[in-house]
Design a protein around this motif. Structure first.
Motif, PDB file in Angstrom:
ATOM      1  N   THR A   1       0.832   5.491   1.074  1.00  0.00           N
ATOM      2  CA  THR A   1       0.113   6.575   1.736  1.00  0.00           C
ATOM      3  C   THR A   1       1.007   7.809   1.782  1.00  0.00           C
ATOM      4  O   THR A   1       2.229   7.712   1.670  1.00  0.00           O
ATOM      5  CB  THR A   1      -0.293   6.200   3.183  1.00  0.00           C
ATOM      6  OG1 THR A   1       0.897   5.890   3.936  1.00  0.00           O
ATOM      7  CG2 THR A   1      -1.207   4.997   3.210  1.00  0.00           C
TER       8      THR A   1
ATOM      9  N   THR B   1       1.983   9.607  -5.936  1.00  0.00           N
ATOM     10  CA  THR B   1       1.066  10.106  -4.915  1.00  0.00           C
ATOM     11  C   THR B   1       0.348  11.385  -5.356  1.00  0.00           C
ATOM     12  O   THR B   1      -0.553  11.854  -4.648  1.00  0.00           O
ATOM     13  CB  THR B   1       1.794  10.337  -3.576  1.00  0.00           C
ATOM     14  OG1 THR B   1       2.884  11.254  -3.775  1.00  0.00           O
ATOM     15  CG2 THR B   1       2.318   9.033  -3.006  1.00  0.00           C
TER      16      THR B   1
ATOM     17  N   THR C   1      -4.088   3.279  -1.439  1.00  0.00           N
ATOM     18  CA  THR C   1      -3.930   3.463   0.007  1.00  0.00           C
ATOM     19  C   THR C   1      -4.354   2.219   0.782  1.00  0.00           C
ATOM     20  O   THR C   1      -4.089   2.125   1.983  1.00  0.00           O
ATOM     21  CB  THR C   1      -4.747   4.677   0.496  1.00  0.00           C
ATOM     22  OG1 THR C   1      -6.133   4.449   0.217  1.00  0.00           O
ATOM     23  CG2 THR C   1      -4.299   5.956  -0.189  1.00  0.00           C
TER      24      THR C   1
ATOM     25  N   HIS D   1      -6.191   8.128  -6.427  1.00  0.00           N
ATOM     26  CA  HIS D   1      -5.863   6.953  -5.614  1.00  0.00           C
ATOM     27  C   HIS D   1      -6.186   5.629  -6.298  1.00  0.00           C
ATOM     28  O   HIS D   1      -5.751   4.574  -5.828  1.00  0.00           O
ATOM     29  CB  HIS D   1      -6.602   7.013  -4.272  1.00  0.00           C
ATOM     30  CG  HIS D   1      -6.019   8.007  -3.320  1.00  0.00           C
ATOM     31  ND1 HIS D   1      -6.412   8.102  -2.001  1.00  0.00           N
ATOM     32  CD2 HIS D   1      -5.066   8.950  -3.487  1.00  0.00           C
ATOM     33  CE1 HIS D   1      -5.729   9.054  -1.401  1.00  0.00           C
ATOM     34  NE2 HIS D   1      -4.908   9.589  -2.285  1.00  0.00           N
TER      35      HIS D   1
ATOM     36  N   ARG E   1       0.861  -1.175   0.000  1.00  0.00           N
ATOM     37  CA  ARG E   1       0.000   0.000   0.000  1.00  0.00           C
ATOM     38  C   ARG E   1       0.902   1.231   0.000  1.00  0.00           C
ATOM     39  O   ARG E   1       2.084   1.157   0.367  1.00  0.00           O
ATOM     40  CB  ARG E   1      -0.927   0.014   1.223  1.00  0.00           C
ATOM     41  CG  ARG E   1      -0.189   0.263   2.524  1.00  0.00           C
ATOM     42  CD  ARG E   1      -1.101   0.267   3.746  1.00  0.00           C
ATOM     43  NE  ARG E   1      -0.292   0.476   4.945  1.00  0.00           N
ATOM     44  CZ  ARG E   1      -0.755   0.349   6.182  1.00  0.00           C
ATOM     45  NH1 ARG E   1      -2.023   0.001   6.402  1.00  0.00           N
ATOM     46  NH2 ARG E   1       0.047   0.559   7.229  1.00  0.00           N
TER      47      ARG E   1
END
Length: 363
Positions: free
Chosen positions: A171, A196, A239, A200, A169
């Motif tokens: 983030t 990023t 995410t 998403h 994942r």
């Protein structure tokens, strides 16, 4: 670089000779010692001689030999990348013998206005809560004068075709790139990348080079693909935990997310021996974007599953027992397909012909 005649012939053999006429059941009593070849999930046509499964979820304290609290962020004074490893785990043993943290740096350029400095302090083991599985983390954070980044690379430089699955994942702040890729050179590279700054639900699947000598984008190089959930719906998010898979075969690259094929490419498929790299980085260039000072992003990984061939393998003329690695995340022992899957089928390839093809691939 287009595939050689030998690579094209091997690709033809891989894609035109079925390994089985059906999916035979798996033998629950198999052991690793039973396996002479491996097949990747979702790909019944390619065989590999080697398998490695790196599972971080249930490591014991003796193996970790460090705290699971994330290390403090690199600060403005730590601009040389000389910080030590965060755990003996990254030195030798289960993982450290195969992957090594990098500590190189790269100065600014006209197109990359932020200095990039890799730090081993950004690579560590942690968990979300005391009862959560352990995961590996690669971190990047933006400081006033540089971007502190992370880079793990295999010590093996001789991978020649592979299938790599990673449960991961991403983030954090916009302006970073999470990269999972094979690498020989800037023109011999196959990437799973998450930016990023992207939506998403978007993944970038790329075979380099992405631009021509005049700096123009090559349309077929990179594809934005939707991240599907394990159920197949195209509404996933990077995410969340997802399985990302890159299949690198002669003349063909394929990207899968949670077992669903997303894109196949024949453009610029790598043909040279490579290593495998994991990165969390930015340099302020157009690709990752320019992270705001104080920003932070992480790439978290629960496990890495690799089946592969190398240039120093002695090729099998037949695979007496082909093992599936599809379920190693829940059962780490690759399972042998009943009926010695592959023994008869691969045996159709004369040993001399297979040897000639393999030799041509190596040289």
């Amino acid at each position: 670089m287009p595939p050689s005649r030998a690579q094209s012939l091997l690709l033809y053999l891989l894609t035109s000779i079925p390994l089985s006429t059906a999916n035979p059941p798996l033998d629950p009593n198999s052991t690793v010692a039973d396996c002479s070849c491996y097949k990747a999930p979702g790909n019944e046509k390619a065989l590999f001689l080697n398998h490695q499964f790196f599972d971080f979820r249930n490591l014991d304290n003796a193996t970790i030999a460090s705290s699971l609290t994330p290390p403090v962020l690199v600060n403005d004074d730590q601009d040389e990348g000389i910080e030590p490893i965060t755990s003996p785990f990254f030195g030798k043993g289960f993982f450290g013998d195969y992957f090594t943290p990098a500590s190189w740096s790269r100065n600014t350029t006209e197109t990359a206005p932020v200095r990039l400095v890799n730090s081993q302090q950004n690579i560590y083991l942690t968990r979300d809560t005391p009862s959560s599985p352990i995961h590996l983390t690669l971190r990047t954070n933006r400081l006033e004068s540089f971007q502190s980044t992370s880079d793990l690379e295999t010590t093996e430089l001789a991978y020649l075709f592979a299938s790599v699955r990673i449960r991961a994942r991403v983030t954090g702040s916009p302006g970073a790139c999470a990269g999972m890729f094979t690498y020989h050179s800037d023109d011999q590279e196959s990437d799973i990348e998450i930016l990023t700054r992207d939506d998403h639900s978007t993944l970038r699947a790329t075979n380099q080079p992405g631009v021509d000598p005049q700096g123009k984008i090559i349309p077929e190089a990179s594809t934005q693909v939707p991240i599907s959930t394990p159920g197949g719906a195209a509404n996933g998010s990077w995410t969340d935990w997802n399985e990302y898979q890159l299949d690198w075969l002669p003349g063909q690259s394929e990207w899968l997310v949670n077992g669903v094929s997303k894109v196949n490419k024949t453009y610029s498929v790598p043909s040279q021996s490579s290593n495998f790299q994991l990165k969390m980085w930015s340099d302020g260039s157009a690709w990752p974007g320019n992270m705001t000072v104080g920003g932070l992003a992480t790439l978290d990984i629960e496990w890495i599953d690799m089946v592969y061939n190398t240039t120093h393998d002695v090729p099998e003329t037949s695979c007496k027992k082909v093992c599936s690695v599809e379920h190693v995340a829940s059962n780490p022992v690759p399972q042998v397909a009943q009926g010695s899957l592959g023994a008869a089928r691969v045996g159709f390839l004369p040993a001399v012909l297979l040897g000639l093809i393999w030799t041509a691939l190596l040289f």
